[in-house]
Design a protein around this motif. Structure first.
Motif, PDB file in Angstrom:
ATOM      1  N   TRP A  12      59.896  77.710 111.843  1.00  0.00           N
ATOM      2  CA  TRP A  12      59.330  78.406 110.685  1.00  0.00           C
ATOM      3  C   TRP A  12      60.340  79.349 110.041  1.00  0.00           C
ATOM      4  O   TRP A  12      60.352  79.531 108.823  1.00  0.00           O
ATOM      5  CB  TRP A  12      58.074  79.180 111.088  1.00  0.00           C
ATOM      6  N   TYR A  13      61.194  79.956 110.857  1.00  0.00           N
ATOM      7  CA  TYR A  13      62.215  80.831 110.275  1.00  0.00           C
ATOM      8  C   TYR A  13      63.156  80.028 109.391  1.00  0.00           C
ATOM      9  O   TYR A  13      63.444  80.399 108.241  1.00  0.00           O
ATOM     10  CB  TYR A  13      63.005  81.536 111.376  1.00  0.00           C
TER      11      TYR A  13
ATOM     12  N   THR B 122      61.901  79.708  97.883  1.00  0.00           N
ATOM     13  CA  THR B 122      60.440  79.698  98.022  1.00  0.00           C
ATOM     14  C   THR B 122      59.946  80.633  99.117  1.00  0.00           C
ATOM     15  O   THR B 122      58.805  80.515  99.544  1.00  0.00           O
ATOM     16  CB  THR B 122      59.982  78.269  98.347  1.00  0.00           C
ATOM     17  N   ARG B 123      60.785  81.573  99.552  1.00  0.00           N
ATOM     18  CA  ARG B 123      60.365  82.417 100.675  1.00  0.00           C
ATOM     19  C   ARG B 123      59.183  83.312 100.290  1.00  0.00           C
ATOM     20  O   ARG B 123      58.478  83.813 101.159  1.00  0.00           O
ATOM     21  CB  ARG B 123      61.527  83.273 101.164  1.00  0.00           C
ATOM     22  N   ILE B 124      58.955  83.536  99.005  1.00  0.00           N
ATOM     23  CA  ILE B 124      57.781  84.292  98.551  1.00  0.00           C
ATOM     24  C   ILE B 124      56.676  83.328  98.122  1.00  0.00           C
ATOM     25  O   ILE B 124      55.512  83.488  98.483  1.00  0.00           O
ATOM     26  CB  ILE B 124      58.156  85.244  97.397  1.00  0.00           C
TER      27      ILE B 124
ATOM     28  N   PRO C   4      48.224  91.206 104.390  1.00  0.00           N
ATOM     29  CA  PRO C   4      49.349  92.106 104.056  1.00  0.00           C
ATOM     30  C   PRO C   4      50.423  92.131 105.136  1.00  0.00           C
ATOM     31  O   PRO C   4      51.622  92.115 104.823  1.00  0.00           O
ATOM     32  CB  PRO C   4      48.667  93.474 103.908  1.00  0.00           C
ATOM     33  N   ALA C   5      50.013  92.160 106.403  1.00  0.00           N
ATOM     34  CA  ALA C   5      50.996  92.205 107.490  1.00  0.00           C
ATOM     35  C   ALA C   5      51.797  90.904 107.554  1.00  0.00           C
ATOM     36  O   ALA C   5      53.014  90.917 107.801  1.00  0.00           O
ATOM     37  CB  ALA C   5      50.295  92.463 108.818  1.00  0.00           C
ATOM     38  N   THR C   6      51.117  89.785 107.338  1.00  0.00           N
ATOM     39  CA  THR C   6      51.799  88.497 107.396  1.00  0.00           C
ATOM     40  C   THR C   6      52.833  88.370 106.288  1.00  0.00           C
ATOM     41  O   THR C   6      53.980  87.972 106.530  1.00  0.00           O
ATOM     42  CB  THR C   6      50.783  87.353 107.299  1.00  0.00           C
ATOM     43  N   LEU C   7      52.443  88.710 105.065  1.00  0.00           N
ATOM     44  CA  LEU C   7      53.382  88.601 103.949  1.00  0.00           C
ATOM     45  C   LEU C   7      54.591  89.510 104.150  1.00  0.00           C
ATOM     46  O   LEU C   7      55.717  89.152 103.804  1.00  0.00           O
ATOM     47  CB  LEU C   7      52.677  88.937 102.640  1.00  0.00           C
ATOM     48  N   THR C   8      54.357  90.684 104.719  1.00  0.00           N
ATOM     49  CA  THR C   8      55.470  91.600 104.994  1.00  0.00           C
ATOM     50  C   THR C   8      56.390  91.031 106.062  1.00  0.00           C
ATOM     51  O   THR C   8      57.622  91.023 105.912  1.00  0.00           O
ATOM     52  CB  THR C   8      54.928  92.972 105.437  1.00  0.00           C
ATOM     53  N   ALA C   9      55.803  90.536 107.160  1.00  0.00           N
ATOM     54  CA  ALA C   9      56.606  90.013 108.267  1.00  0.00           C
ATOM     55  C   ALA C   9      57.450  88.822 107.836  1.00  0.00           C
ATOM     56  O   ALA C   9      58.598  88.658 108.279  1.00  0.00           O
ATOM     57  CB  ALA C   9      55.704  89.625 109.430  1.00  0.00           C
ATOM     58  N   GLN C  10      56.917  87.985 106.955  1.00  0.00           N
ATOM     59  CA  GLN C  10      57.632  86.781 106.552  1.00  0.00           C
ATOM     60  C   GLN C  10      58.814  87.067 105.624  1.00  0.00           C
ATOM     61  O   GLN C  10      59.589  86.154 105.327  1.00  0.00           O
ATOM     62  CB  GLN C  10      56.658  85.805 105.884  1.00  0.00           C
TER      63      GLN C  10
END
Length: 595
Positions: free
Chosen positions: A201-202, A214-216, A256-262
């Motif tokens: 996934w990274y 496309t990371r966002i 919110p936490a997921t989007l920040t971590a990614q």
């Protein structure tokens, strides 16, 4: 799996929040069954199958929703093919915006082409947590998803209609869940079919610290998939969806936490380490049928050889020069080229081989496909027992030199009407013929040009690059101090036409920077040259959002290790070229300097 229009997605997500909150506030209570109790309801018949809706209890008081199809004419217990993912829709749109509930259509081609129900298989389509009609917060392949996969396979294997043998099936995200399950040693899991999966996934969002374009958009598209309002007739499903979606968007520990971590570019970040796929596969003996396109612009072949080394069970499959398509796709179903019935891989017997694979491992019947069918850049197919069939490693010293970090360079471009146009666009098949203006300068790079090959060679596997370089910054801004390097390997014909073979990028490391290029199987003809370019960026596939420092990078030394296989590896077999490959050969070119 990609989404490029992130602004539109953000606006859409805001609208969805309003819909969810209104639905939660305005809907009445629906009777609930205890969270640790499975539920199964007969919903009718579909063709020759009984159709059930099931809620499977998993960790944290969550239930996964699944549509279950069981052959009506079954004689005793039957094996099951299970697909788990985020993309299943459980309704058929109707005029007026209200849908009629029905089993998902995502893999109708499998049901029809492999005739699973007629051949005595049950089929289960399950929503991942946080998607469709399942509860919970999306876990994006974390430990909760792994726990859910174990529960879903066990539930499937222990139903009264089940023989206890379960095979998994999927493409892209649904293919990832199959590989994840294979690494979990789940009783009953007997076979996995994974098409164009993500191996890490990274690496799907970052190239060794360099973000993909496309990371966002990709994370936002998955959020949208999770909260996209369905038109469910079933009031319980709609209320479950609305309650879940509103809670997940508002809960700081969920979306919110997921989007920040990614957005972390660090491969050792705990978020990424907790979603590794390869390490668990090292203990797997589950048979895998794998499909991978070497020129897939969505899920690249960046972990293919790693997977083949990792797993202990038998692996068979198709490997070749196609984009992000199913093994049985045609240009019509893949929306490619002239929308004809031409096979999008170059062969038309994929589902027949999948059926044989399942028959052998789930029913104990017949002979399973073995080895690999491989298509190279000439469009030719061959069969071989293992891949890569590596004969030697050619070590090539790389020239020293200098390039500048401008953030403008691209790996492929063509000239039209006096203007240079970049042809590599992240997530877009080469056959789509999408281009954009570029200010790339071929002078901004360090080129290593090899002599013409006296005889043909076959590159087969994962080329590796080692570079020692030093960056000299003049910009005091710490945001631009990280300096990237891009590596492109080309096949240059005597005419001077250069075609991109493979590529990758990285942020420069202190000391040596080691880069694995994408796996490939490429025949280099006699008289052609191999050329390696070291430069700052491959814009179009990767993104460079920070202001560039205009740093000067001195390449001190380096080498390329190129895996070679016998030119006549394997046995020729039926198959042809395809639209993806022909578009790639026409557009993924570059004006390499040979002087």
């Amino acid at each position: 799996m990609f989404a490029h229009r992130t602004g539109g997605l953000r606006a859409l997500l805001l609208a969805v929040v309003s819909v969810c909150v209104a639905a939660v506030v305005g809907s009445g209570p629906v009777a609930a069954v205890p969270s640790n109790v499975a539920e199964t309801t007969h919903l009718g018949t579909v063709g020759n199958a009984n159709w059930y809706g099931a809620y499977i209890p998993v960790a944290g008081g969550v239930k996964l929703y699944a549509d279950v199809l069981v052959p009506r004419n079954r004689a005793g217990r039957v094996p099951t093919v299970l697909a788990i993912g985020p993309y299943f829709q459980h309704l058929r749109p109707q005029p007026g915006g209200i849908g009629v509930q029905e089993p998902p259509k995502r893999y109708d081609d499998l049901l029809r082409g492999a005739r699973l129900l007629e051949r005595g298989y049950a089929v289960v389509f399950a929503d991942l947590r946080g998607y469709g009609a399942s509860g919970g917060c999306p876990d994006n392949s974390g430990e909760l998803d792994r726990s859910d996969l174990r529960a879903a396979v066990r539930w499937t294997a222990t139903q009264r209609w089940s023989s206890g043998k379960v095979g998994m099936y999927g493409k892209s995200y649904d293919g990832i869940t199959g590989l994840m399950a294979a690494g979990e040693r789940i009783p009953g899991l007997a076979a996995v079919v994974a098409q164009e999966p993500v191996y890490d996934w990274y690496r799907y969002l970052y190239g060794n610290g360099v973000p993909r374009t496309t990371r966002i958009g990709t994370p936002l598209s998955l959020v949208y998939t999770s909260v996209n309002p369905p038109s469910y007739v079933n009031p319980r499903q709609f209320q479950d969806y609305a309650t879940r979606s509103a809670a997940n968007l508002i809960n700081p520990a969920c979306v919110p936490a997921t989007l920040t971590a990614q957005q972390s570019p660090l491969p050792n970040d705990p978020y990424w380490r907790g979603r590794g796929i390869m390490e668990p596969l090292k203990r797997s003996r589950v048979p895998i049928f794998l499909t991978q396109g070497f020129i897939d612009q969505n899920t690249a072949a960046d972990g293919l050889t790693e997977l083949l080394r990792a797993t202990k069970g038998p692996v068979t499959g198709w490997l070749g020069m196609w984009d992000h398509v199913r093994g049985n796709d045609t240009d019509r179903t893949a929306l490619m080229g002239g929308l004809t019935d031409r096979p999008s891989t170059g062969r038309g017997d994929y589902l027949e081989q999948v059926g044989r694979f399942y028959d052998h491992y789930l029913k104990g019947k017949g002979t399973a496909p073995s080895g690999f069918l491989v298509q190279d850049n000439t469009g030719s197919w061959r069969a071989q027992s293992t891949w890569p069939d590596q004969a030697s490693i050619r070590t090539v010293p790389l020239r020293p030199g200098t390039y500048r970090y401008t953030g403008l360079e691209v790996a492929t471009k063509v000239k039209a009407k006096g203007k240079w146009l970049a042809t590599q666009i992240d997530g877009v098949a080469a056959a789509a013929n999408v281009v954009q203006r570029t200010a790339d300068s071929r002078a901004n790079g360090v080129w290593t040009v090899l002599p013409p090959e006296p005889s043909p060679i076959r590159i087969s596997g994962t080329p590796r690059i080692t570079v020692t370089a030093r960056a000299h910054h003049t910009d005091p801004n710490p945001l631009v101090q990280n300096t990237p390097i891009a590596v492109d390997l080309y096949d240059v014909a005597p005419s001077g036409r250069a075609t991109l073979i493979t590529q990758n990028v990285s942020m420069l490391e202190r000391g040596e920077t080691r880069i694995r290029l994408y796996a490939t199987d490429w025949l280099v003809r006699a008289g052609h040259r191999l050329v390696v370019r070291l430069t700052d960026t491959n814009r179009g596939r990767w993104d460079y959002p920070s202001p560039t420092s205009n740093a000067v990078v001195n390449v001190l030394s380096g080498e390329a290790q190129i895996p070679l296989a016998p030119v006549n590896a394997g046995t020729p077999t039926n198959g042809m070229s395809n639209t993806s490959l022909e578009g790639y050969l026409a557009r993924y070119v570059y004006p390499v300097p040979l002087g």
